[in-house]
Motif scaffolding. Structure first.
Motif, PDB file in Angstrom:
ATOM      1  N   UNK A 191       7.096  -1.103  -8.736  1.00 42.59           N
ATOM      2  CA  UNK A 191       7.188  -1.550 -10.131  1.00 42.59           C
ATOM      3  C   UNK A 191       8.173  -2.701 -10.260  1.00 42.59           C
ATOM      4  N   UNK A 192       9.303  -2.585  -9.578  1.00 41.36           N
ATOM      5  CA  UNK A 192      10.303  -3.646  -9.625  1.00 41.36           C
ATOM      6  C   UNK A 192       9.768  -4.923  -8.968  1.00 41.36           C
ATOM      7  N   UNK A 193       9.107  -4.785  -7.822  1.00 44.83           N
ATOM      8  CA  UNK A 193       8.547  -5.952  -7.135  1.00 44.83           C
ATOM      9  C   UNK A 193       7.548  -6.689  -8.025  1.00 44.83           C
ATOM     10  N   UNK A 194       6.654  -5.945  -8.652  1.00 40.71           N
ATOM     11  CA  UNK A 194       5.627  -6.575  -9.487  1.00 40.71           C
ATOM     12  C   UNK A 194       6.224  -7.260 -10.706  1.00 40.71           C
ATOM     13  N   UNK A 195       7.330  -6.732 -11.186  1.00 41.14           N
ATOM     14  CA  UNK A 195       7.994  -7.365 -12.323  1.00 41.14           C
ATOM     15  C   UNK A 195       8.658  -8.679 -11.928  1.00 41.14           C
ATOM     16  N   UNK A 196       9.055  -8.788 -10.650  1.00 42.40           N
ATOM     17  CA  UNK A 196       9.778  -9.972 -10.177  1.00 42.40           C
ATOM     18  C   UNK A 196       8.868 -11.022  -9.552  1.00 42.40           C
ATOM     19  N   UNK A 197       7.743 -10.579  -8.971  1.00 42.05           N
ATOM     20  CA  UNK A 197       6.880 -11.489  -8.222  1.00 42.05           C
ATOM     21  C   UNK A 197       5.422 -11.333  -8.659  1.00 42.05           C
ATOM     22  N   UNK A 198       4.821 -12.414  -9.117  1.00 46.25           N
ATOM     23  CA  UNK A 198       3.436 -12.325  -9.577  1.00 46.25           C
ATOM     24  C   UNK A 198       2.436 -12.400  -8.427  1.00 46.25           C
TER      25      UNK A 198
ATOM     26  N   UNK B   5       9.819  10.885  -2.311  1.00 47.19           N
ATOM     27  CA  UNK B   5       9.420   9.693  -1.566  1.00 47.19           C
ATOM     28  C   UNK B   5       8.438   8.856  -2.380  1.00 47.19           C
ATOM     29  N   UNK B   6       7.488   9.526  -3.017  1.00 44.00           N
ATOM     30  CA  UNK B   6       6.522   8.827  -3.863  1.00 44.00           C
ATOM     31  C   UNK B   6       7.234   8.147  -5.024  1.00 44.00           C
ATOM     32  N   UNK B   7       8.169   8.862  -5.634  1.00 40.89           N
ATOM     33  CA  UNK B   7       8.900   8.307  -6.762  1.00 40.89           C
ATOM     34  C   UNK B   7       9.677   7.056  -6.394  1.00 40.89           C
ATOM     35  N   UNK B   8      10.348   7.072  -5.225  1.00 41.07           N
ATOM     36  CA  UNK B   8      11.103   5.891  -4.799  1.00 41.07           C
ATOM     37  C   UNK B   8      10.175   4.714  -4.510  1.00 41.07           C
ATOM     38  N   UNK B   9       9.043   4.999  -3.872  1.00 38.31           N
ATOM     39  CA  UNK B   9       8.089   3.930  -3.572  1.00 38.31           C
ATOM     40  C   UNK B   9       7.563   3.300  -4.852  1.00 38.31           C
ATOM     41  N   UNK B  10       7.227   4.125  -5.832  1.00 39.38           N
ATOM     42  CA  UNK B  10       6.684   3.603  -7.080  1.00 39.38           C
ATOM     43  C   UNK B  10       7.736   2.818  -7.860  1.00 39.38           C
ATOM     44  N   UNK B  11       8.978   3.269  -7.807  1.00 35.66           N
ATOM     45  CA  UNK B  11      10.055   2.529  -8.467  1.00 35.66           C
ATOM     46  C   UNK B  11      10.204   1.141  -7.855  1.00 35.66           C
ATOM     47  N   UNK B  12      10.150   1.079  -6.534  1.00 32.95           N
ATOM     48  CA  UNK B  12      10.274  -0.201  -5.836  1.00 32.95           C
ATOM     49  C   UNK B  12       9.091  -1.122  -6.150  1.00 32.95           C
TER      50      UNK B  12
ATOM     51  N   UNK C  57      -0.492  -4.065  -5.818  1.00 33.13           N
ATOM     52  CA  UNK C  57      -0.320  -2.721  -5.256  1.00 33.13           C
ATOM     53  C   UNK C  57      -1.662  -2.018  -5.138  1.00 33.13           C
ATOM     54  N   UNK C  58      -1.728  -1.090  -4.218  1.00 31.05           N
ATOM     55  CA  UNK C  58      -2.931  -0.274  -4.073  1.00 31.05           C
ATOM     56  C   UNK C  58      -2.512   1.107  -3.588  1.00 31.05           C
TER      57      UNK C  58
ATOM     58  N   UNK D 255       0.833  -1.197   0.000  1.00 27.88           N
ATOM     59  CA  UNK D 255       0.000   0.000   0.000  1.00 27.88           C
ATOM     60  C   UNK D 255       0.869   1.248   0.000  1.00 27.88           C
ATOM     61  N   UNK D 256       0.574   2.150  -0.903  1.00 22.91           N
ATOM     62  CA  UNK D 256       1.105   3.507  -0.824  1.00 22.91           C
ATOM     63  C   UNK D 256       0.023   4.364  -0.185  1.00 22.91           C
ATOM     64  N   UNK D 257       0.389   5.101   0.866  1.00 22.45           N
ATOM     65  CA  UNK D 257      -0.604   5.879   1.616  1.00 22.45           C
ATOM     66  C   UNK D 257      -0.118   7.309   1.805  1.00 22.45           C
TER      67      UNK D 257
END
Length: 263
Positions: free
Chosen positions: A72-79, A63-70, A83-84, A53-55
């Motif tokens: 995006x990377x997580x979703x690419x690696x783990x199905x 801070x938002x940019x770093x969270x979104x980068x992370x 995210x919400x 969750x991004x809140x």
């Protein structure tokens, strides 16, 4: 530290705990900081459903940019990662309008509002946890949770499990490197993201995490008088915060009624 072995141990611990608790997986609040990045990566590695969750509450764009980068990377690696985005800015603003906040320039008022942000996020995390059968997964490390109490009681301290609470901050960075957490997060100055200004953790506490880890290591065997210069200053900073945090980790005091009064 045997980094790979520690990662495997935590991942298996998370998986076993969720199975024993008959919960489906994990929910993690992702802030763009190192701790939440490591915890969400560890949860993702279990293979169980992991909701990140991004809140944001008046959040800084970096801070938002770093969270979104992370994420995006997580979703690419783990199905198994979902995210919400839950923008809590209007919720927080409504709260501010509903209460008498006193002088907004006073430190205690600012601190109370900063902690209110954390507690509002806790509500959102538990909403999704209960709705989806997930465990609210804490992101506090050992220095924050048991050293200087750098967390909000019933805010980010309100969790079901704490997978990295036995790791020092420097050890968390070792895990981050092994888990391929984005460089932008690994290199960013630690901050809790609860202030309108660019306050780092060091700005708030008065010492860096390596300094606090040193103080935590010597605290039980020394007094401030054993040190001079910066070491004494850091020791006193640690001691002050440590003594002030006791109420956060001790059980809630219960008034025990004498038996004769209950007859």
């Amino acid at each position: 530290m045997q980094t790979a072995a520690v990662i495997d141990y935590i991942v298996n611990w998370l998986k076993d705990y969720a199975n024993e608790a008959q919960m489906k997986g994990f929910v993690v609040g992702v802030s763009g900081g190192i701790d939440s990045a490591v915890v969400s990566a560890l949860a993702a590695k279990t293979g169980l459903p992991t909701l990140v969750l991004e809140m944001p509450i008046h959040q800084k764009t970096d801070q938002i940019g770093r969270a979104q980068e992370h994420i995006k990377q997580l979703k690419a690696r783990f199905d198994n990662v979902e995210e919400h985005w839950v923008d809590l800015t209007r919720t927080f603003d409504s709260f501010v309008m509903a209460v008498d906040i006193g002088d907004p320039k006073e430190h205690q008022t600012q601190l109370a509002l900063a902690n209110a942000r954390s507690r509002i996020r806790m509500i959102a995390l538990y909403y999704y946890a209960q709705e989806r059968g997930l465990l609210v997964t804490g992101t506090g490390n050992k220095v924050e949770d048991f050293g200087v109490g750098f967390f909000t009681k019933y805010g980010d301290g309100g969790v079901d499990i704490s997978p990295i609470a036995d790791l020092l901050k420097t050890e968390v960075y070792e895990l981050a490197k092994a888990l391929d957490v984005p460089k932008s997060i690994q290199e960013a100055e630690p901050t809790d993201g609860l202030w309108d200004t660019d306050k780092t953790d060091e700005d708030q506490i008065g010492a860096s995490y390596p300094e606090l880890e040193w103080a935590m290591g010597v605290y039980d065997r020394h007094t401030a008088g054993d040190f001079n210069g910066r070491e004494r200053e850091v020791f006193e900073i640690y001691e002050r915060h440590h003594k002030a945090m006791v109420h956060k980790i001790n059980p809630i005091p219960v008034c025990t009624i004498p038996a004769n009064l209950l007859k």
